[in-house]
Design an enzyme around this catalytic site. Structure first.
Site, short mmCIF file in Angstrom:
data_model
loop_
_atom_site.label_atom_id
_atom_site.label_comp_id
_atom_site.label_asym_id
_atom_site.label_seq_id
_atom_site.Cartn_x
_atom_site.Cartn_y
_atom_site.Cartn_z
N GLY B 177 -52.87 65.91 -7.24
CA GLY B 177 -53.41 66.53 -6.21
C GLY B 177 -53.52 65.60 -5.09
O GLY B 177 -52.75 64.09 -4.75
N VAL B 181 -58.83 64.71 -1.85
CA VAL B 181 -59.81 65.66 -2.57
C VAL B 181 -59.89 64.70 -3.96
O VAL B 181 -61.10 64.98 -5.13
CB VAL B 181 -58.82 67.34 -3.49
CG1 VAL B 181 -59.58 67.82 -4.52
CG2 VAL B 181 -58.85 67.68 -1.68
N GLY B 182 -58.96 63.57 -4.39
CA GLY B 182 -58.99 63.00 -5.82
C GLY B 182 -60.23 62.43 -5.31
O GLY B 182 -61.00 61.86 -6.59
N GLU B 199 -53.41 61.86 -10.14
CA GLU B 199 -52.52 61.81 -9.71
C GLU B 199 -52.42 61.79 -8.57
O GLU B 199 -52.09 63.72 -8.24
CB GLU B 199 -51.57 63.04 -10.86
CG GLU B 199 -51.22 62.63 -12.75
CD GLU B 199 -50.45 61.90 -12.32
OE1 GLU B 199 -49.34 61.16 -11.36
OE2 GLU B 199 -50.52 61.14 -14.22
N CYS B 233 -44.22 65.37 -5.09
CA CYS B 233 -45.08 64.55 -4.87
C CYS B 233 -44.40 62.78 -4.89
O CYS B 233 -44.33 61.68 -4.04
CB CYS B 233 -46.28 64.12 -5.74
SG CYS B 233 -45.85 64.42 -7.65
#
Lengths: 489, 484
Positions: B177, B181-182, B199, B233
């Site tokens: 994501g 948020v990582g 990732e 991505c």
């Protein structure tokens, strides 16, 4: 700008000049580091004696010789490690160049510990230098004299902008952790490990955490107890028990407990004489705080050997505790001291259940001549490393990855693993601007026919072996080129 | 509800049934069957979520997953076997190996852009490595996540359900994501000392050298950019090229777009839509104040944004500040390759870097002077499809990697094993105290000797070993003093 901020900024600027990247530079820095250990052995040993009462031989044996070995390995192998690593290709990439390119990460923060300050601070540094990074070295402030020696010696031998030494206590470490790094390598305890990882999360910095735990030591009643106990005693009382992979406690059948105690007692006498306090090979507890902590752990257990102590000297005799209960104080935390509790356990299954109730340890020791027992222990437990019939020595095999799992840590190092841990392994696919026809099957407008071709090329459902694949490819390439040229374009 | 799912997974793992290879193979075969049997439903769910063409789904997601599953099935025994390592003098008669082991319960948090690929590929690795797994698909790809739930045990839900999950303890968390948020995921993981694979993304630059075949380059870039409506991505985020070829680049892209999607991409069954209103508005606002040279048409009711190209985009514009994740392709002018390298290095490390150039030396230079998760030269995205290449980011674009064996290794613990015997105690004699200066001096001399090309540390042990074998230390001393 704080002193820590400045050191990090300078290291980053030095890294950005690119001078840490060429292999020749890395080799030169490693050679300089090597020279430091040869030329300054005395200064290093003197500081270790003051900090941990480590004998000169002890310092060499357990710290500097290991480092010299790692430096030699790195010098020999760095070219190989840093070279592009070709990988297996598939049908679509057969005419392309495909490899993994190791690259430096940037600025690495290395936070050392106090129990083997040189080993756990410099080994990561060797990996960092070999991988082409800059590194900020933060030795543990708890080993006061050694930290000072590191601060004064390292800049005399290796680049002081690329590899600055920043000393200090908690506030200085916190200030460092506010800065941004490309990797943080921490050796210490799990509680601080969490703090480090949380700080790293704010910058999405990857971490290597070499933590600890209670490393269990299972002694099978059918093994050579005399030899087993000698090895355990050596592993336990070296550095006065202040080793992350020291056998923390023993699990054995009640019927051999007395024998174990007797043999450990004998080994203690052989190693450290009847009066370990006066023996130059026996260490001391690092400071008063840890002395008090370890003394308190003994409170609710029965002492079978040792127990004498001297607070003014931070001395605790090599001690064995018998019939220890799982609820005892000494079983609630990593001992990190010269207390060896024995927990009587009636079977291997009980031992395995007991071990699995606790957190995954950094090391697991099992003493038995029976391979079946070793395999059962291995299959039904987990730990950073597993060593059968000896203690500690898996640490010195540089082809084995050294690290923890779960609460005992994440990531690993030693030898090539240090290099890989502190590198970015970048995937590289070099294609050419030809054979565009092959790509047509991926472009819209999509048709079932195109998808069929794509499936044929991409789906690797048949394994023909290398020769078969080569032959098939040759035929396919011709067929495909013809068909696609004529029918799809 | 989340707690229940995790506890069930934990119990399942502790029962030991995920460990035997037969079980893992059986689960992988079942997963393979699911993909094959439910292909139509999967394609339909993606059409509903994101208007993806029914051909793109197998092409971009399902074939890849099938490959990963067959690779895992084929190689599982090899991957899970003990891995021998080099021995040294000290361990020449011992067993020395690395044993891959399951970690326990793995949390897999999926994304909405390729919901099947980024959720199931990690799952394949988790199963192959012998773990239990809790799968949390993205709630944004609604239909896909509901379909997955019917087919396999998963936890569905939005932000609050994910937060609840993140309070629980796992043995590894695999997240795909955004970087924002990582950070939250890693912070939550830190509380339990849980290792993570993140990732993430970023702005993947695409450099076009003026001396390459621009027509082919633009064809490949156009495909990579507008597939899945830019919501990939590793999509080429923006183009860097010299001003003199900018016009040509725009023309080639225009021609390619015509060929791919026709005169009105809105009517093409192969052109996708933006996942939801929020992202639609986000991407629209990036365009504000700029006039595109291609496209620019939108239809909010369908969340449709035409394939759009903008040229002469200034580096400080909003368009260049965040990952676009949409069908806008900015072209930024640079004076030459060195300028492009500088531009890339001034920014966060991207997930992918694309270089279109026919000059091998120049390409090598650009690769050496930059960094990124991965690089594809003269094409886009294809490094993703080769499972022997580790796929992952660096810096803000992520940590850890996967695909093929790398997934297996990422979701295993590589346990160092050294099996010695209780014999040969004489070898150990000289490591025990009392230590004396004689031994130390001998050891030091051994260090200076260039004889054996092994780690000097192990040679030290060999010397000490010899010391104990030769029962006359004095003789040895004499020999040494002759030599030195």
């Amino acid at each position: 700008m704080s002193r820590e901020q400045e050191a990090v900024a300078r290291a980053r600027k030095a890294f950005q000049t690119g001078r840490s990247k060429p292999i020749e530079y890395r080799i030169q820095q490693l050679k300089n580091l090597q020279r430091m250990f040869t030329e300054r052995q005395k200064v290093i040993s003197d500081a270790m004696k003051k900090d941990l009462n480590k004998s000169e031989v002890g310092t060499q044996l357990y710290e500097t010789m290991g480092l010299e070995g790692e430096i030699n390995l790195a010098l020999k192998k760095v070219k190989e490690w840093a070279a592009p690593r070709p990988v297996e290709k598939n049908l679509l990439t057969l005419s392309d160049t495909v490899y993994i390119q190791p690259e430096p990460l940037g600025v690495v923060l290395i936070i050392g510990a106090w129990n083997y300050p040189w080993a756990v601070t410099i080994q990561p540094l060797i990996g960092a230098i070999a991988a082409g990074n800059a590194a900020v070295v933060k030795p543990s402030e708890v080993c006061v004299h050694t930290a000072k020696v590191m601060e004064s010696l390292l800049p005399l031998y290796i680049d002081k902008e690329l590899y600055p030494v920043v000393t200090g206590g908690i506030p200085e470490t916190q200030e460092l952790l506010r800065q941004r790094f490309d990797h943080i390598f921490y050796t210490g305890n799990s509680a601080v490990g969490k703090v480090i990882m949380e700080a790293a999360a704010k910058h999405l910095t990857p971490v290597t955490l070499e933590l600890g735990g209670k490393s269990p030591c299972y002694i099978d009643k059918n093994c050579d107890i005399s030899i087993a106990c000698r090895r355990v005693a050596w592993g336990k009382y070296t550095n006065c028990g202040q080793t992350c992979i020291a056998p923390d406690y023993i699990l054995c059948d009640p019927s051999i407990q007395d024998r174990v105690i007797a043999e450990v007692k004998k080994s203690i006498q052989d190693f450290y004489t009847d009066n370990p306090k006066t023996c130059p090979d026996y260490g001391r507890i690092i400071n008063q705080r840890h002395f008090k902590r370890i003394m308190a752990l003994m409170e609710d257990s029965t002492i079978a050997v040792g127990g004498d102590n001297d607070e003014s000297d931070c001395y605790i005799a090599p001690t064995v505790l018998r019939d220890v209960k799982p609820e005892a104080k000494v079983m609630q935390e990593e001992i990190f001291g010269p207390l060896l509790p024995i927990i009587p356990i009636s079977s291997l299954d009980e031992a395995i259940k007991f071990i699995n109730k606790g957190e995954k340890p950094l090391a697991l020791y099992v003493f038995t001549p029976d391979d079946k027992i070793i395999n059962k222990m291995k299959n039904e437990t987990s730990s950073g490393g597993l060593l059968a019939n000896d203690c500690l020595v898996h640490y010195s095999v540089s082809s084995l990855p050294f690290g923890g799992v779960g609460n005992s840590g994440m990531g690993c190092y030693h030898g090539r693993f240090s290099f890989d841990q502190l590198s970015h392994l970048r995937s590289c696919l070099i294609k050419q601007l030809k054979m565009e026809g092959v790509n047509n099957m991926r472009y819209p407008p999509h048709t079932p026919k195109k998808l069929g071709w794509a499936r044929f090329f991409i789906l690797n459902s048949v394994d023909l072996g290398w020769a078969g694949r080569m032959a098939l490819l040759a035929v396919l390439a011709v067929v495909a080129a013809v068909v696609i040229q004529n029918y799809l374009l | 509800m989340e707690r229940q799912a995790v506890n069930r997974a934990k119990e399942a793992f502790l029962s030991g049934r995920t460990r035997p290879l037969e079980f893992r193979l059986q689960q992988l075969h079942a997963l393979q069957r699911m993909i094959t049997e439910k292909e139509t439903e999967i394609c339909t769910s993606l059409k509903q979520d994101i208007n993806r063409s029914q051909y793109d789904t197998p092409l971009l997601e399902l074939i890849g997953i099938e490959n990963e599953i067959s690779l895992a099935i084929e190689k599982l025994t090899q991957w899970a076997a003990p891995r021998q390592v080099d021995r040294n003098i000290l361990t020449v008669s011992d067993e020395v190996y690395v044993q891959p082991e399951p970690l326990g319960v793995v949390l897999i948090i999926g994304a909405w852009n390729y919901p099947w690929a980024v959720t199931l590929q990690p799952l394949v690795g988790a199963i192959a490595a012998g773990n239990a797994a809790v799968v949390k698909p993205s709630e944004l790809s609604e239909y896909s996540s509901l379909l997955l739930r019917d087919l396999y045990p998963v936890v569905t839900g939005g932000v609050s359900e994910t937060q609840e999950l993140l309070r629980l303890r796992f043995d590894h968390i695999f997240y795909t994501g955004s970087s924002t948020v990582g950070k939250v995921v890693m912070e939550a993981a830190a509380r339990h000392l849980t290792p993570v694979t993140l990732e993430l993304g970023g702005k993947s630059p695409c450099y076009i050298d003026k001396n390459c075949d621009i027509r082919i380059a633009c064809r490949r870039i156009t495909w990579g950019k507008f597939v899945n409506c830019g919501q990939t991505c590793i999509a080429p985020d923006y183009i860097l090229c010299e001003p003199c070829i900018q016009g040509r680049v725009v023309e080639c892209i225009r021609q390619t777009l015509l060929e791919f999607y026709g005169a009105d991409p809105k009517c093409s069954p192969d052109y996708g839509r933006i996942i939801n209103q929020r992202h639609f508005s986000r991407i629209m606002s990036l365009m504000e104040g700029y006039t595109p040279v291609i496209g620019g048409q939108t239809d909010a009711s369908q969340r449709y944004i035409a394939p759009t190209v903008l040229k002469d985009v200034p580096p400080h514009s909003r368009l260049m500040q965040e990952e676009i994740f949409g069908p806008l392709l900015p072209i930024v002018a640079v004076s030459d390759m060195d300028d492009a390298i500088r531009f890339v290095n001034e920014r966060e490390k991207p997930l992918a870097l694309y270089i279109f150039c026919s000059d091998k030396k120049a390409t090598k230079k650009m690769i050496e002077e930059t960094t990124s998760g991965g690089v594809t030269v003269n094409d886009v995205m294809m490094h993703y499809t080769l499972s022997s290449l580790p796929f992952g980011g660096v810096g803000q674009s992520g940590m850890g990697c996967y695909h093929g064996k790398h997934t297996f290794d990422q979701l295993s613990h590589q346990r160092a094993c050294l099996i010695r015997s209780l014999g040969m105690e004489s070898v150990n004699l000289s490591r025990y105290p009392p230590q004396d200066r004689r031994r130390a001096r001998r050891a030091r001399m051994a260090l200076k000797s260039p004889m054996i090309d092994l780690s000097k540390r192990t040679f030290v042990w060999a010397v000490i070993y010899l010391d104990t074998i030769l029962s006359t230390p004095t003789t040895y001393n004499i020999i040494l003093s002759q030599v030195s």
